[in-house]
Design a protein around this motif. Structure first.
Motif, PDB file in Angstrom:
ATOM      1  N   GLN A  98       1.686  -1.110   0.345  1.00 57.15           N
ATOM      2  CA  GLN A  98       0.193  -0.158   0.054  1.00 57.15           C
ATOM      3  C   GLN A  98       0.917   1.258  -0.233  1.00 57.15           C
ATOM      4  O   GLN A  98       1.983   1.464   0.843  1.00 57.15           O
ATOM      5  N   PHE A  99       0.062   1.854  -0.396  1.00 56.57           N
ATOM      6  CA  PHE A  99       1.413   3.519  -0.425  1.00 56.57           C
ATOM      7  C   PHE A  99      -0.104   4.639  -0.197  1.00 56.57           C
ATOM      8  O   PHE A  99      -1.435   4.203   0.208  1.00 56.57           O
ATOM      9  N   VAL A 100       1.338   5.627   0.801  1.00 55.20           N
ATOM     10  CA  VAL A 100       0.738   6.393   1.118  1.00 55.20           C
ATOM     11  C   VAL A 100       0.855   8.090   1.506  1.00 55.20           C
ATOM     12  O   VAL A 100       2.225   8.192   0.974  1.00 55.20           O
ATOM     13  N   VAL A 101       0.001   8.858   1.034  1.00 58.19           N
ATOM     14  CA  VAL A 101       0.525  10.560   1.414  1.00 58.19           C
ATOM     15  C   VAL A 101      -0.466  11.283   2.061  1.00 58.19           C
ATOM     16  O   VAL A 101      -1.531  11.129   2.652  1.00 58.19           O
ATOM     17  N   GLY A 102      -0.356  12.247   2.049  1.00 56.77           N
ATOM     18  CA  GLY A 102      -0.494  13.104   2.768  1.00 56.77           C
ATOM     19  C   GLY A 102      -1.964  14.161   2.198  1.00 56.77           C
ATOM     20  O   GLY A 102      -1.898  13.631   1.351  1.00 56.77           O
ATOM     21  N   PRO A 103      -2.146  14.888   2.525  1.00 61.73           N
ATOM     22  CA  PRO A 103      -3.632  15.410   2.122  1.00 61.73           C
ATOM     23  C   PRO A 103      -3.726  16.145   1.213  1.00 61.73           C
ATOM     24  O   PRO A 103      -2.688  17.516   1.228  1.00 61.73           O
ATOM     25  N   GLY A 104      -3.944  16.449  -0.091  1.00 61.22           N
ATOM     26  CA  GLY A 104      -3.735  17.196  -0.722  1.00 61.22           C
ATOM     27  C   GLY A 104      -2.390  16.387  -1.876  1.00 61.22           C
ATOM     28  O   GLY A 104      -2.668  17.205  -3.321  1.00 61.22           O
ATOM     29  N   ALA A 105      -1.775  15.669  -1.589  1.00 57.00           N
ATOM     30  CA  ALA A 105      -0.493  15.300  -2.720  1.00 57.00           C
ATOM     31  C   ALA A 105      -1.874  14.342  -4.309  1.00 57.00           C
ATOM     32  O   ALA A 105      -0.902  15.200  -4.941  1.00 57.00           O
ATOM     33  N   LEU A 106      -3.088  13.632  -3.785  1.00 60.25           N
ATOM     34  CA  LEU A 106      -2.603  13.050  -5.239  1.00 60.25           C
ATOM     35  C   LEU A 106      -3.791  13.829  -6.128  1.00 60.25           C
ATOM     36  O   LEU A 106      -3.606  14.013  -7.453  1.00 60.25           O
ATOM     37  N   ALA A 107      -4.320  15.129  -5.459  1.00 56.76           N
ATOM     38  CA  ALA A 107      -4.807  16.256  -6.622  1.00 56.76           C
ATOM     39  C   ALA A 107      -3.945  16.770  -7.205  1.00 56.76           C
ATOM     40  O   ALA A 107      -2.954  17.194  -8.631  1.00 56.76           O
ATOM     41  N   LEU A 108      -2.588  17.062  -6.455  1.00 56.31           N
ATOM     42  CA  LEU A 108      -0.361  17.769  -7.537  1.00 56.31           C
ATOM     43  C   LEU A 108      -0.732  15.984  -8.957  1.00 56.31           C
ATOM     44  O   LEU A 108       0.071  17.547  -9.866  1.00 56.31           O
ATOM     45  N   LEU A 109      -1.086  15.201  -9.265  1.00 50.40           N
ATOM     46  CA  LEU A 109      -0.409  14.261  -9.974  1.00 50.40           C
ATOM     47  C   LEU A 109      -1.186  14.606 -11.056  1.00 50.40           C
ATOM     48  O   LEU A 109      -2.211  14.929 -11.854  1.00 50.40           O
ATOM     49  N   GLY A 110      -0.214  14.851 -12.206  1.00 51.31           N
ATOM     50  CA  GLY A 110      -0.303  15.038 -13.725  1.00 51.31           C
ATOM     51  C   GLY A 110      -0.696  17.093 -13.977  1.00 51.31           C
ATOM     52  O   GLY A 110      -1.117  17.421 -15.024  1.00 51.31           O
ATOM     53  N   THR A 111      -0.067  17.721 -12.558  1.00 54.66           N
ATOM     54  CA  THR A 111       0.202  18.856 -13.132  1.00 54.66           C
ATOM     55  C   THR A 111       1.514  19.041 -12.655  1.00 54.66           C
ATOM     56  O   THR A 111       2.974  18.201 -12.628  1.00 54.66           O
ATOM     57  N   GLY A 112       2.308  20.224 -13.205  1.00 53.97           N
ATOM     58  CA  GLY A 112       3.701  21.414 -13.333  1.00 53.97           C
ATOM     59  C   GLY A 112       3.219  22.444 -13.225  1.00 53.97           C
ATOM     60  O   GLY A 112       3.207  22.877 -13.427  1.00 53.97           O
ATOM     61  N   GLY A 113       5.018  23.006 -13.300  1.00 56.74           N
ATOM     62  CA  GLY A 113       5.151  23.884 -12.570  1.00 56.74           C
ATOM     63  C   GLY A 113       5.234  24.889 -11.558  1.00 56.74           C
ATOM     64  O   GLY A 113       4.907  24.148 -10.846  1.00 56.74           O
ATOM     65  N   GLY A 114       4.236  25.779 -11.541  1.00 58.14           N
ATOM     66  CA  GLY A 114       4.369  27.087 -10.818  1.00 58.14           C
ATOM     67  C   GLY A 114       5.535  27.617 -10.157  1.00 58.14           C
ATOM     68  O   GLY A 114       6.595  27.696 -10.967  1.00 58.14           O
TER      69      GLY A 114
END
Length: 290
Positions: free
Chosen positions: A127-143
């Motif tokens: 199982q993979f575990v990430v913190g709050p909001g991490a999954l929403a970053l996937l597929g984004t870039g830059g900033g």
């Protein structure tokens, strides 16, 4: 209570540092004051946490080979040379006679390129575990946080990934506490919300027989920030290595207080800790091949 009290029949974990590659940081982008051309080659540490019931990994370090990264990250990697990806986390596990199938849980401090390794190497049912909001970053870039903030879509298996959203326990000093989750429910391992560096940034507080160990990820990139002799750098364009500098500085201050209580704090890119604790890093053969 600053740190969780021991329980009757207290359970402990065992922490082993794993070599998972090295990269070179332009120090002026991370700490201030600092000469503009100063560079430091640092580790990207992974950690094996052994609990009586299972094995966990905290972070996966660099991807091997580095050419397996997406093109946007490969461009960024050119600014982090010299960079080495071997031994990687898989080789380091093998030095302990462990394989990816022996790892029940992989907890990622955050999803920047130098911490994610190659998740597909770890088969079900891990199982993979990430913190709050991490999954929403996937597929984004830059900033505003620089070229390192490009996040691969589909990085983690959706059916085997848990995003923690609640941290019900307080850990720290007085009212200046960190929020945490008792992972096993036995007081041996706490997943800590450590905001500031990147959305979803989390740390681990581990109870070992020798005392508390705090795995701080990228809460700070240099030990001198914990010592209070350097400050977080602000770039010429107003950006910062942290997505929220003010929050990152607050998190560093809270971790500093834990250190003052006798907690051993280890940063993901902790060159000084690496140099002082060679015997605690696997595989041992890297010491003879540097």
């Amino acid at each position: 209570m600053p740190l969780p009290a021991s329980r009757q029949g207290q359970i402990y974990c065992y922490v082993e540092a794993l070599s998972a590659g090295h990269l070179t940081l332009p120090e002026h982008l991370f700490i201030s004051p600092c000469p503009p051309n100063s560079r430091k080659t640092v580790p990207s540490l992974s950690f094996l946490i052994t609990h009586p019931t299972s094995n966990l990994l905290f972070d996966l370090g660099l991807r091997n080979p580095q050419t397996a990264y997406a093109s946007s990250i490969r461009t960024h990697i050119e600014t982090r040379q010299p960079l080495t990806t071997t031994p990687d986390v898989i080789e380091s596990l093998a030095s302990l006679s462990l394989a990816p199938k022996d790892i029940a849980t992989i907890i990622l401090s955050h999803i920047h390129w130098d911490h994610i390794g190659t998740p597909s190497q770890f088969p079900a049912p891990s199982q993979f575990v990430v913190g709050p909001g991490a999954l929403a970053l996937l597929g984004t870039g830059g900033g505003t946080t620089g070229g390192h903030s490009h996040f691969e879509p589909g990085l983690l298996p959706a059916d085997r990934t848990l995003e923690i959203t609640e941290f019900p326990e307080d850990i720290g000093v007085s009212n200046d506490t960190l929020k945490a989750k008792d992972w096993f429910g036995d007081g041996s391992l706490y997943v800590v919300d450590a905001p500031g560096h990147l959305q979803g940034h989390i740390n681990l507080l581990v109870r070992t027989e020798g005392g508390w160990v705090y795995l701080a990820g990228d809460a700070a990139h240099d030990r001198r920030l914990l010592m209070g002799v350097k400050e977080v750098a602000v770039w010429e364009n107003g950006g910062c290595i942290h997505s929220d500098k003010e929050m990152a500085v607050k998190t560093i201050a809270k971790i500093r207080k834990l250190r003052d209580l006798g907690v051993e704090v280890i940063l993901a890119h902790d060159k000084e800790w690496e140099e002082q604790n060679r015997e605690r890093i696997r595989p041992e053969w890297i010491l003879a091949h540097e």
